[in-house]
Design an enzyme around this catalytic site. Sequence first.
Site, mmCIF file in Angstrom:
data_model
loop_
_atom_site.group_PDB
_atom_site.id
_atom_site.type_symbol
_atom_site.label_atom_id
_atom_site.label_comp_id
_atom_site.label_asym_id
_atom_site.label_seq_id
_atom_site.Cartn_x
_atom_site.Cartn_y
_atom_site.Cartn_z
ATOM 1 N N ASP A 63 0.776 -1.249 -0.055
ATOM 2 C CA ASP A 63 -0.151 0.162 0.129
ATOM 3 C C ASP A 63 0.759 1.467 0.011
ATOM 4 O OD1 ASP A 63 -1.352 -2.308 0.919
ATOM 5 O OD2 ASP A 63 -2.103 -1.436 2.617
ATOM 6 N N TRP A 87 5.405 -10.527 1.528
ATOM 7 C CA TRP A 87 4.813 -9.655 2.593
ATOM 8 C C TRP A 87 5.417 -9.962 3.928
ATOM 9 C CZ3 TRP A 87 1.963 -9.990 6.993
ATOM 10 C CH2 TRP A 87 1.398 -8.827 7.570
ATOM 11 N N TRP A 122 1.694 -0.661 9.892
ATOM 12 C CA TRP A 122 0.909 -1.115 8.751
ATOM 13 C C TRP A 122 0.374 0.458 8.329
ATOM 14 C CZ3 TRP A 122 -2.480 -5.895 9.478
ATOM 15 C CH2 TRP A 122 -1.445 -7.020 9.575
ATOM 16 N N ASP A 187 -5.905 1.316 9.140
ATOM 17 C CA ASP A 187 -5.697 2.089 8.159
ATOM 18 C C ASP A 187 -6.421 3.426 8.165
ATOM 19 O OD1 ASP A 187 -4.686 -0.454 7.069
ATOM 20 O OD2 ASP A 187 -6.283 -0.921 6.165
ATOM 21 N N GLU A 240 -10.809 -2.236 4.496
ATOM 22 C CA GLU A 240 -9.314 -1.768 4.692
ATOM 23 C C GLU A 240 -9.107 -0.460 3.913
ATOM 24 O OE1 GLU A 240 -6.577 -5.596 4.754
ATOM 25 O OE2 GLU A 240 -7.079 -5.064 2.593
HETATM 26 N N1 DQQ Z 1 -2.075 -3.732 3.995
HETATM 27 C C1 DQQ Z 1 -1.629 -3.221 5.317
HETATM 28 C C2 DQQ Z 1 -2.880 -3.121 6.150
HETATM 29 C C3 DQQ Z 1 -3.894 -2.737 5.172
HETATM 30 C C4 DQQ Z 1 -3.409 -3.998 4.165
HETATM 31 C C5 DQQ Z 1 -0.627 -4.179 5.799
HETATM 32 C C6 DQQ Z 1 -3.965 -3.919 2.885
HETATM 33 O O1 DQQ Z 1 -2.794 -2.158 6.968
HETATM 34 O O2 DQQ Z 1 -5.054 -3.150 5.795
HETATM 35 O O3 DQQ Z 1 0.743 -4.315 5.068
HETATM 36 O O4 DQQ Z 1 -3.229 -4.231 1.535
#
Ligand code: DQQ
Length: 578
Positions: A63, A87, A122, A187, A240
């Site tokens: 993101d 990831w 995040w 988020d 999200e």
């Molecule tokens: N990626 C992040 C989160 C989000 C998600 C974690 C969406 O905060 O909800 O890397 O791709």
Amino acid sequence: MAIRTWTWVVFLLLALVSSSSPSCRAAEPPSPQQASADAGDLTVDDGLRTGYHFQPPKHWINDPNGVMCYKGVYHLFYQYNPKGAVWGNIVWAHAVSTDLVDWVMLPPAIYPTAPFDVNGCWSGSATMLPDGTPVIMYTGIDGENRQVQNVAYPKDLSDPYLREWVKPDYNPVISPGPGMNATAFRDPTTAWQGPDGLWRLVIGTKDNHRGLAMLYRSRDFKRWAPANRALHSGDTGMWECPDFYPVNDTKHVLKVSLDLTRFEYYTLGEYDRDTDTYTPDPSLADGNDGLRYDYGNFYASKTFLDTSKQQQRRVLWGWANESDSTAADIRKGWAGVQAIPRKVTLSLDGKQLVQWPVAEIESLRGAHVNVTDVLVKSGHHFEVAGLASSSQADVEAAFQVMDMDMDKAEAFDPAWRAVDAQAVCVARGADAKGGVGPFGLWVLASDDGGQEERTAVFFRVFKDGGKHVVLMCNDPSLSSQADGLYKPTFAGFVDVDLAKTGGKIALRTLIDHSVVESFGEYGKTCILSRVYPTKAVGDKARLYVFNNGESDVKVTHLNAYEMRSANITSDAAEPTSR
Ligand code: DQQ
């Protein structure tokens, strides 16, 4: 070398006027030491790396976070694994730019340091306080794997690069309340101030299957209280990366990213600032059938208001994941790119958003070929020749449908009303002959006439009563000879009345080795697709126009530009000239 030195001097001169100037010009480039985000000796396969879509030299990204312009410098933060191409170990990586085209990588800005983010930093957003101080609010994963919201402030406000960020000890500032899902609470959006002076922001969460945009308020950005009710919710699973912003001063956009399906949708609606009530336009779909920024591989997006231009603009960033295998990502040493930043506006009828690549990207245009008024007969195709390579290109075209009385157009099957465009396009791919269309481009096509590899970006026109229904598709089924690829067909309907446009429909496609990013009818329908050609690479990649419909189609104009590479560097002491 002389050019580099000269450029450096110009850059410094520009810098002298930049701190007080509203334009996004940098103060000085970072030193090599400052710019070395991480060290490692992984060999990266550069074969299908992008030339002008943002990606770091290696490792995993997802993101976009906290995008902003500060003291004339654009800041792009993004989710990043400093240790590999999958990831994990998530930190906020950081890159800066003066033009949204060339980027310098800085060391990660926010990384686990404290109990409130020990298991990861995040996604989140930046807010500009009235005194010009930027504040970041992000989701920390704490020692108990709870998702909590933390703030961070720049250590040195005189540094336009905002290299260092300080996390106050009073974090977290927002924790999941009793009864809330602590592993689905994340988020935070950019905050905004209401008429009562309180700050508001939205956090994504879920209650069982119901996705929620939870509203919080604060006087001081430190103590936050939940509102009595969510700003909005939907029966679509975890929400999200919510984003909430005004367009045209008349409407608001609420965008959410759906964890279950990994696509995003938005509503347009009225926001009552006094009561904090958001009412989506009842005539628009709200849920899985809702409007999308992009009908392809585009997720976890975020906008920011760019006030550095004379005419302020809203700019959208989105992440495009790989669609090869995890093993391939590990082998090539990198995964994930950012889409080209897009300017977002409201359509004239107020019924959808329209997106267009920021104008700055056109500075990369090089050699170009032009095609004017060429009739493409039924079943024919032709090569747009003359570019040294079309593996890195920007193609703008307009097609004219000749069958305006719709004699040849296929009838739109009423059963398709119940399904989405993608299902129609899967059933009627690029090689399924039609009445009007499929017509459009074969991009990243192999030099054997696109026989072995090609990605089709095209339109198909149906008739529904006395009206046209226009479908835009991206069909990658022949895009690669490699195995183990995910090759979904993507599609969206295009809201264009061909009777009013004289049968014309426009297509722009940004081609970048493994990215095909397309904008139908000037950004009304957008589709980003990731493809991995094995033959149509480098100067072997070709570009074609094709028409697989019964009816002839005219290319009224087509301009194809080679695109130079953006200067994206992690250790440049000085910016280079193009
Ligand atoms: N990626 C992040 C989160 C989000 C998600 C974690 C969406 O905060 O909800 O890397 O791709």
